[in-house]
Design a protein around this motif. Structure first.
Motif, PDB file in Angstrom:
ATOM      1  N   THR A  68      49.900  45.220  37.692  1.00  0.00           N
ATOM      2  CA  THR A  68      48.931  45.217  38.796  1.00  0.00           C
ATOM      3  C   THR A  68      49.310  44.230  39.875  1.00  0.00           C
ATOM      4  OG1 THR A  68      47.499  43.551  37.751  1.00  0.00           O
ATOM      5  CG2 THR A  68      47.075  45.881  37.209  1.00  0.00           C
ATOM      6  N   GLU A  69      50.022  43.158  39.500  1.00  0.00           N
ATOM      7  CA  GLU A  69      50.384  42.127  40.478  1.00  0.00           C
ATOM      8  C   GLU A  69      51.715  42.418  41.148  1.00  0.00           C
ATOM      9  OE1 GLU A  69      48.419  39.833  41.433  1.00  0.00           O
ATOM     10  OE2 GLU A  69      46.876  40.208  39.924  1.00  0.00           O
ATOM     11  N   TYR A  98      43.536  46.909  41.056  1.00  0.00           N
ATOM     12  CA  TYR A  98      43.619  45.462  40.846  1.00  0.00           C
ATOM     13  C   TYR A  98      44.913  44.936  41.455  1.00  0.00           C
ATOM     14  CZ  TYR A  98      40.088  46.845  37.461  1.00  0.00           C
ATOM     15  OH  TYR A  98      38.980  47.390  36.877  1.00  0.00           O
ATOM     16  N   GLY A  99      44.921  43.648  41.728  1.00  0.00           N
ATOM     17  CA  GLY A  99      46.122  43.028  42.280  1.00  0.00           C
ATOM     18  C   GLY A  99      46.329  43.433  43.722  1.00  0.00           C
ATOM     19  N   THR A 116      48.653  43.645  33.212  1.00  0.00           N
ATOM     20  CA  THR A 116      48.278  42.678  34.247  1.00  0.00           C
ATOM     21  C   THR A 116      49.443  42.412  35.186  1.00  0.00           C
ATOM     22  OG1 THR A 116      46.687  41.657  32.732  1.00  0.00           O
ATOM     23  CG2 THR A 116      47.366  40.354  34.657  1.00  0.00           C
ATOM     24  N   GLU A 157      43.980  53.283  38.019  1.00  0.00           N
ATOM     25  CA  GLU A 157      43.403  51.957  37.767  1.00  0.00           C
ATOM     26  C   GLU A 157      44.412  50.852  38.041  1.00  0.00           C
ATOM     27  OE1 GLU A 157      40.455  49.960  34.424  1.00  0.00           O
ATOM     28  OE2 GLU A 157      41.415  51.891  34.058  1.00  0.00           O
ATOM     29  N   PRO A 161      37.486  53.639  39.129  1.00  0.00           N
ATOM     30  CA  PRO A 161      37.066  52.396  39.797  1.00  0.00           C
ATOM     31  C   PRO A 161      36.280  52.690  41.069  1.00  0.00           C
ATOM     32  CG  PRO A 161      39.325  52.197  39.031  1.00  0.00           C
ATOM     33  CD  PRO A 161      38.920  53.631  38.808  1.00  0.00           C
TER      34      PRO A 161
END
Length: 1438
Positions: A1109-1110, A1148-1149, A1106, A1144, A1006
């Motif tokens: 990541t949060e 994110y998050g 997902t 990765e 990223p």
């Protein structure tokens, strides 16, 4: 100091070091190429007597006293001179400012110790006055010489420890130095001042650093003892000649022969012919000699003769000789042919009391006449198959000799009857046939002369050596007992018929009552046939020269399972010669025997065990096999060339004398030469044995016994004793050499060569070709004139050939006809073996300053030059458009075919059509099978191939090429070399891991990461994502995270390879229980996500990915596939791509902390070891955590380290893109410091068990970076909860560090029955242990490729700076309340706990001995033991 001053000093140093000779100490093992180091240290506290000697020598000149260090420096100079024989000694040392310099001391053996002491002191002073940076000196000398590399100025060094050069300097010279000694001064004890206080001698310690791959501990111990003995001798008599100081220390006296002991001079066992006749009477029908059938003639059959037939036939000949007037000691010349007739002739001559001598009809007639002239025979026995005598020889006999009788055509018939040839119409032996069952009654004694053998003479006239009956029988009983020889053996007749070893071929079986096998000329001369002949006839014993051994193994494909002993004589025997023969005969023990014609059977011996007995023995041997020790009542005395009253000490070159009762009588009609070479033993009084070795009163031979004669034969060979008392040869004291077992005087060749009308000047030398085979090379300066013009070749091709620019090639081509003419001329004057192989015409011979021929400057043409010189100038192509014939290839080479068979046996699922491009691992192989396969390759191909070779050369073709390279396939001879080429070393395909990492960073990493600022918000608790939770470190990380009270950890999400979360939980619980850390209260705070490292998004589904990541705050990426032999390409998926996926998660998050568990294997290059030394010398702590690892961007030796390097690069690049966190770099992770729980699959733990199983451990000096797992896990979690911006590195290093020998030595400390051993013998013992035990029970078997190939270098680690780790641990105190920032290491306490735990679980046996300490009491529950059976091993994904 100004630039002008510096330049002046450099020029003085240049002058001082001009034509420098560096000293190399003889090694115990083959020097590794490329150089490698296994550092070892031998420490000695100097005894009081030597310290007093240092003080005494210091004040022998009160005006200019000598320092103790100067005395030691002088003693080391003397030792170097004595051990090398050089008279120009260069040592490395340093001045008081730590600056290294070269101490150069010219000396002679007659110089006194006082003189050398003064020279050394002066040289030290001059060096100090001309101090220059050593690197500047190297640069200056390199520039002046225009050399590609800086010069090596010394290989031996001695330093006063406080003044020693920098660690960086010492590390730089570690690969090239043979021995470095540091002199350390101990502290002075505090005492009350006053005249009544006893004077103190401060402790002085010597630390000798050396390379275990080159030298044995025994040799270094002896050398240090010799150094101290020189000091003592110098103090007792400062005016003693340095060449007369004894180097035999007390420890050597039991090793080396004592020249004053009784060697049983009068124990005559009887005459060989009498013992043979006695055997014939005991076993008349036993087969004695078998002339085997001619394999080229299907109608041919074996000719078999019994003991009775040979005995009777030889009686007939003996009676004939006696009847014709042959008396005791008369010479009878036998014109010989290989076969039963030669046995009859020899035995017949001996029974007549005469002396037999043999002429080979293949010799030029002029040469035969010389032998006849020297021998002055009274009778001739011509074997019918030898043919008729040349006219020139017949004329000489009639004109120059007084022959009493001639047997013109001796032949034993198939039925055993003997004929001698027709004389005056009747068979010459007819009158004696009736006496065949009767002996002659001639008595011979131990000093009677049964043989006359010839050896080279310096004036072109060979010398006749008179043998004695004593030697022919004395040693056989000892040989039978030592080597297992018996009447059941089958011996071979392979020696040259006029070469004295033929006597061994004949006499040994006849003494024992055994059988002698005789091959045909075609059996010997047909390539590959001799091995078939031996196998077909069940040969068990053979006597060979190295040249005959090479003939035997050349192109041979037939195994010889019956052969159990091969005795080599006559020339230097190489390790390659042994292995070539043993590849055909795995049961054969090779015995190298050193002796000469003059020593008869009195020889030394060195036995190389068979491959079936010890397949590792060759690893301990140098390229040339030692001469060994004297056999029964034979001594090899290496005598000091400067003082013959001194026997040399270990390592010192001297002249070899053979002392024995079995020496020959001397040279025929050469009393002066006899007196020069056969000398009285000056170590004992002349009458020492009078009355102690008299003949028995009733012995019929007592009047033929000269009484005890303590004599020594001066061989002219140079040699030295090894640390175990063997002798190894190191050259000639004169110009006499041996080629293919034949002794040659170079002067004899040059005498004849100088008489050629077209030779103006000449000199002949022995040079070794690329295969280390001795080669005769004659250098000539042609005599210019019209006769020469006729023998000069014109240009053969109008096109210019660039090879003609080479003067050697051009000269040999130009003088081809002359060279051929010279060789033909010499063939008429010399035996074929004495004709030079290579003749090099030169415009002039180079001369040295003394006006003598500068032999070292004479060019030796290499194989490429010879090939160019002899090849045809016109190049003929095949048919138009077609390929050259030699470009046509077959599907598989012979090596590939045999290797294919091995692979097929080991890989049952592989197809039968394994091809050159097939990869072992891709068709079903793995590391365990690879180890088994390499052992099988070693057995079948008899080559010491590294266990790691399969990982570098994984395809069938590449590995076969490596085998061929090591075996020396396609051997290049001096002649017939047009089509020969060396096999090139295969290059295994490699992946550039550094470039791959950079490419992945560009394309898959990223572009940015959310940056974590400040501390975690732990109000609701922190969520941690952990990979590798089922591994050894993983379970302790899990414990550390879940037992933390701050910051509060709400949940740990564990990434596990499993089919279901339930199965994943079971794996985690099982692993935790196995290591004794499971707490059921953790279960509700554990979430299991199943996946796979290397799979997209770690194998998680989109929804789980997902959510992670949060939710996640901290990522601890501990998961990896740990395997020390898999290549980078195999580990790239889980270890590199898996790291990108873990990163990765952080892209994110919410912003996250990322901790990557790496390994110090990313630092495993010499660069970092050397950098570490440099940093330490400058006062640093070790390799910086900020280092970018460019120093290991290439040359990392294993795929695991390469994959971790790539992973680290990606994480640090992510840090530059905003990611907060750490790369944690631990070394070896060992057991829990409290409980002792450890990973039994770890390398170090396997080392412990493997050494216990072996009963010995390697004495390796390297430090080992090992840290308890509980401390490693604390560092990782401290880094995870206290992340650094931009993802920096944290080193985990042990405080303090143990050395490998200290770590393994704890086994003995706690009572295990193990002893320390040098690395190479330990490695051999381990390999032999594995082979003998079928390989599977030793704990080190799965890691043999690592342990046996280069364990010491693999375990050597650089020192590490760990400030980032310290800071993370310090910051973590606010959470943990415990300060562990000082780090942890492994000491006595931890080792005791570890060993106790390993014993408790049954991994190690209970110690049986009495150690210095007792193991602590430790109890391991049965549940833990059961759980341990369920955890995965090395190579698993965790």
């Amino acid at each position: 100091m100004s630039a002008e001053d510096t330049q002046a000093r450099l020029e003085r140093w240049e002058s001082r070091l001009r034509s420098l000779t560096t000293q190399t100490i003889t090694s115990d093992y083959v020097r590794p190429d490329p150089p490698k180091v296994v550092e070892a240290v031998h420490e000695v506290v100097i005894p009081d007597s030597v310290r007093i000697a240092l003080l005494q020598l210091g004040i022998i000149d009160l005006e200019e006293p000598f320092t103790p260090f100067t005395v030691l420096l002088t003693a080391f100079t003397v030792l170097a001179a004595r051990l090398t024989g050089d008279e120009d000694i260069a040592l490395g040392t340093s001045n008081e400012h730590h600056e290294p310099f070269v101490l150069r001391t010219p000396l002679t053996p007659k110089a006194s110790f006082r003189e050398i002491l003064k020279k050394v002191q002066t040289a030290e002073y001059e060096a100090t006055q001309d101090e220059v940076p050593f690197q500047s000196l190297l640069t200056h000398l390199q520039a002046k010489s225009k050399a590609a590399n800086p010069p090596a100025l010394f290989k031996l060094a001695i330093y006063h420890a406080p003044d020693a050069p920098s660690q960086q300097f010492l590390s730089t010279y570690q690969l090239t130095n043979d021995l470095t000694i540091f002199v350390e001064l101990g502290p002075l004890k505090a005492v009350a001042p006053g005249l009544r206080t006893k004077p103190q001698l401060r402790e002085i310690k010597l630390r000798a650093h050396y390379n275990q791959l080159i030298f044995s501990t025994a040799r270094i111990q002896i050398m240090v003892d010799q150094l101290l003995q020189i000091v003592t001798a110098g103090s007792k008599n400062p005016d003693v000649a340095i060449g007369s100081i004894s180097l035999i220390t007390p420890s050597q006296k039991a090793l080396l022969p004592d020249p004053t002991v009784d060697l049983h001079w009068g124990n005559f066992r009887g005459a060989i012919h009498d013992i043979f006749s006695a055997n014939a009477k005991k076993h008349p029908e036993r087969e004695c000699v078998v002339e085997t059938a001619d394999f080229t003639n299907p109608q041919s059959k074996n000719r078999v003769f019994t003991y009775q037939q040979i005995d009777e036939a030889s009686n007939i000949l003996a009676h004939h000789l006696v009847a014709k007037g042959i008396k005791l000691g008369d010479v009878v010349m036998v014109y010989a042919y290989r076969g039963v007739d030669l046995v009859v002739a020899v035995m017949g001559v001996l029974k007549a009391g005469a002396t037999f001598s043999v002429i080979d009809p293949a010799y030029p007639p002029a040469r035969q006449n010389i032998y006849l002239q020297v021998a002055q025979p009274k009778a001739l026995v011509v074997i019918e198959k030898a043919g008729t005598l040349a006219k020139l020889v017949r004329e000489f006999i009639e004109e120059k000799l007084s022959i009493l009788t001639e047997v013109p055509a001796l032949a034993i018939q198939d039925d055993g009857t003997l004929v001698g040839g027709q004389v005056n119409g009747a068979d010459v032996l007819a009158e004696q046939v009736s006496l065949k069952s009767q002996g002659t009654g001639v008595v011979v004694g131990p000093d009677s002369n049964p043989t006359l053998s010839f050896t080279s003479g310096s004036e072109g006239i060979p010398k006749g050596v008179r043998g004695r009956h004593f030697s022919l029988t004395y040693y056989f009983p000892w040989m039978a007992e030592t080597f297992g020889l018996s009447e059941n053996d089958r011996f071979t007749m392979l020696s040259g018929i006029a070469h004295d070893p033929i006597q061994r071929d004949i006499f040994t079986p006849l003494f024992l009552g055994a059988k002698l096998l005789v091959p045909t000329a075609d059996d010997i001369g047909t390539p590959g046939r001799l091995a078939e002949w031996m196998a077909d006839n069940g040969a068990t014993i053979t006597h060979l020269t190295p040249a005959m051994g090479q003939l035997l193994s050349a192109q041979a494909t037939r195994a010889i399972p019956s052969l159990h002993h091969a005795f080599f004589v006559g020339d230097i025997l190489t390790k390659r010669d042994c292995l070539r023969l043993q590849s055909l005969a795995r049961n054969v023990a090779v015995v190298n025997m050193y002796g000469t014609t003059e020593t008869q059977r009195a020889v030394s011996y060195f036995e190389v065990p068979s491959l079936n007995k010890d397949s590792t023995f060759s690893q301990s041997q140098k390229d040339v096999i030692a001469a060994g020790k004297g056999m029964l009542d034979v001594q090899l005395l290496v005598v000091n060339r400067n003082d013959r009253e001194q026997v040399c000490g270990v390592g010192e070159i001297g002249e070899i004398y053979v002392r024995a009762a079995g020496l020959a009588e001397g040279y025929l009609q050469l009393p002066d030469m006899t007196a020069l070479k056969f000398v009285k033993n000056w170590y004992v009084p002349e009458n020492a044995w009078v009355g102690k070795a008299d003949a028995p009163a009733d012995a019929p031979w007592k009047d033929l016994y000269f009484g005890p004669r303590d004599r020594m034969y001066r061989t002219g060979d140079l040699g030295r004793y090894t640390p175990n008392g063997d002798v190894e040869c190191s050259g000639r004291a004169d110009d006499q050499v041996k080629i293919r077992g034949f002794r040659i005087e170079l002067g004899e060749i040059d005498t004849h060569l100088s008489q050629h009308p077209l030779v103006r000047e000449n000199v002949t030398l022995v040079r070794r070709d690329k295969d280390e085979e001795p080669t005769l090379v004659s250098y000539i300066v042609p005599l210019q004139g019209s006769s020469l013009d006729e023998l000069v070749s014109a240009t053969e091709d109008e096109d210019h050939d660039p090879e003609d620019d080479d003067p050697i090639v051009h000269s040999i081509r130009k003088h081809r006809k002359l060279i051929k003419e010279i060789k033909e001329y010499l063939k008429k004057k010399l035996p074929s073996y004495a004709v030079p192989t290579v003749v090099v015409p030169l415009a002039r011979l180079p001369l040295n300053p003394n006006g003598k021929v500068d032999k070292p400057a004479l060019p030796f043409p290499d194989t490429a030059q010879l090939a160019a010189a002899h090849k045809k100038r016109s190049k003929r192509l095949a048919a138009a458009g077609g390929k050259e014939a030699d470009e046509v290839t077959i599907a598989l080479t012979p090596t590939q075919k045999e290797l294919q068979a091995i692979w097929t046996e080991l890989l049952p699922h592989a197809t039968s059509a394994i091809g050159p491009e097939d990869d072992f691992f891709e068709i079903g192989g793995h590391s365990i099978l690879a180890t088994r396969m390499i052992f099988e390759v070693r057995k079948r191909f008899v080559t010491n191939i590294n266990l790691g070779a399969i990982f570098k050369c994984p395809t069938l073709g590449a590995l076969a090429g490596e085998i061929d390279r090591l075996r020396g396939s396609g051997e290049l001879g001096i002649q017939g070399i047009d089509a020969a080429h060396e096999n090139e070393e295969p290059k295994a395909p490699t992946v550039n891991y550094a470039e791959d990492a950079k490419d992945l960073a560009r394309t898959q990493l990223p572009k940015s990461f959310p940056s974590l600022t400040g501390e975690f918000d732990s109000t609701d608790g922190i969520n941690v994502f952990l990979t590798g939770a089922t591994g050894f470190l993983g379970v302790f990380l899990l414990r550390d995270v879940l037992t933390r009270t701050a910051p509060l950890v709400k949940k740990v999400v564990a990434h596990v390879r499993a089919k279901t979360p339930e199965a994943g939980m079971a794996r985690i619980q099982s692993s935790c229980e196995a290591y004794g850390v499971w707490d059921s209260a953790w279960a509700h705070r554990l979430e299991i996500v199943t996946g796979d490292l290397g799979a997209p998004k770690l194998g998680l589904d989109e929804a789980t990915w997902t959510r992670m990541t949060e939710e996640i705050d901290v990522v601890i990426h501990n998961g990896a596939q740990v395997h020390w032999v898999y290549p980078y390409a195999t580990l790239r998926g889980p270890n590199v791509i898996g790291t990108i996926d873990a990163l990765e998660l952080c892209a994110y998050g919410k912003a996250k902390s990322f901790t990557f568990v790496s390994s110090t294997s990313t630092l495993d290059t010499d660069y970092f070891v050397q950098l570490s030394d440099k940093i330490l010398q400058q006062g640093g702590a070790g390799i910086s955590e900020a280092d970018d690892l460019s120093g290991s961007a290439k040359d990392l030796g294993n795929g695991y380290g390469q994959s971790k390097w790539a992973g680290e690069y990606l994480v640090r690049e992510a840090g530059r893109r905003g990611l907060a966190g750490f790369v944690v770099r631990p070394g070896y992770i060992v057991g829990d410091s409290a409980s002792g729980t450890t990973n039994t699959d770890d390398f170090l733990v396997r080392m412990l068990k493997g050494c216990v199983q072996l009963g010995r451990y390697p004495d390796i000096f390297n430090t080992v970076n090992m840290v308890p797992v509980d401390h490693v896990s604390r560092v990782v979690t401290a880094c995870a909860f206290n992340p650094a911006p931009n993802a920096v590195v944290a080193h985990v290093t042990s405080h303090p560090r143990l050395r490998m020998n200290e770590f393994l030595g704890h086994l003995a400390t706690y009572g295990f029955d193990v002893t320390a051993e040098d690395y190479i013998p330990w490695r051999m013992a381990l390999e032999q242990h594995v082979v003998n035990k079928s390989g599977n029970d030793n704990a080190l078997f799965p890691l043999l490729h690592f342990v046996l190939d280069n364990l010491p270098a693999s375990t050597k680690a650089p020192e590490l700076d760990d400030q980032n780790a310290v800071q993370a641990l310090t910051r973590d105190i606010k959470y943990s309340g415990v300060d562990v920032s000082k780090g942890r290491g492994v000491g006595d306490k931890e080792m005791g706990v570890y060993l106790a735990w390993l014993v408790s679980i049954g991994f190690l046996p209970e110690p049986q001995g009495e150690g210095k300490k007792n193991l602590p009491e430790l109890t391991v529950s049965e549940s833990v033991k059961e759980a341990r059976t369920k955890v995965g091993g090395r190579g698993a994904l965790v």
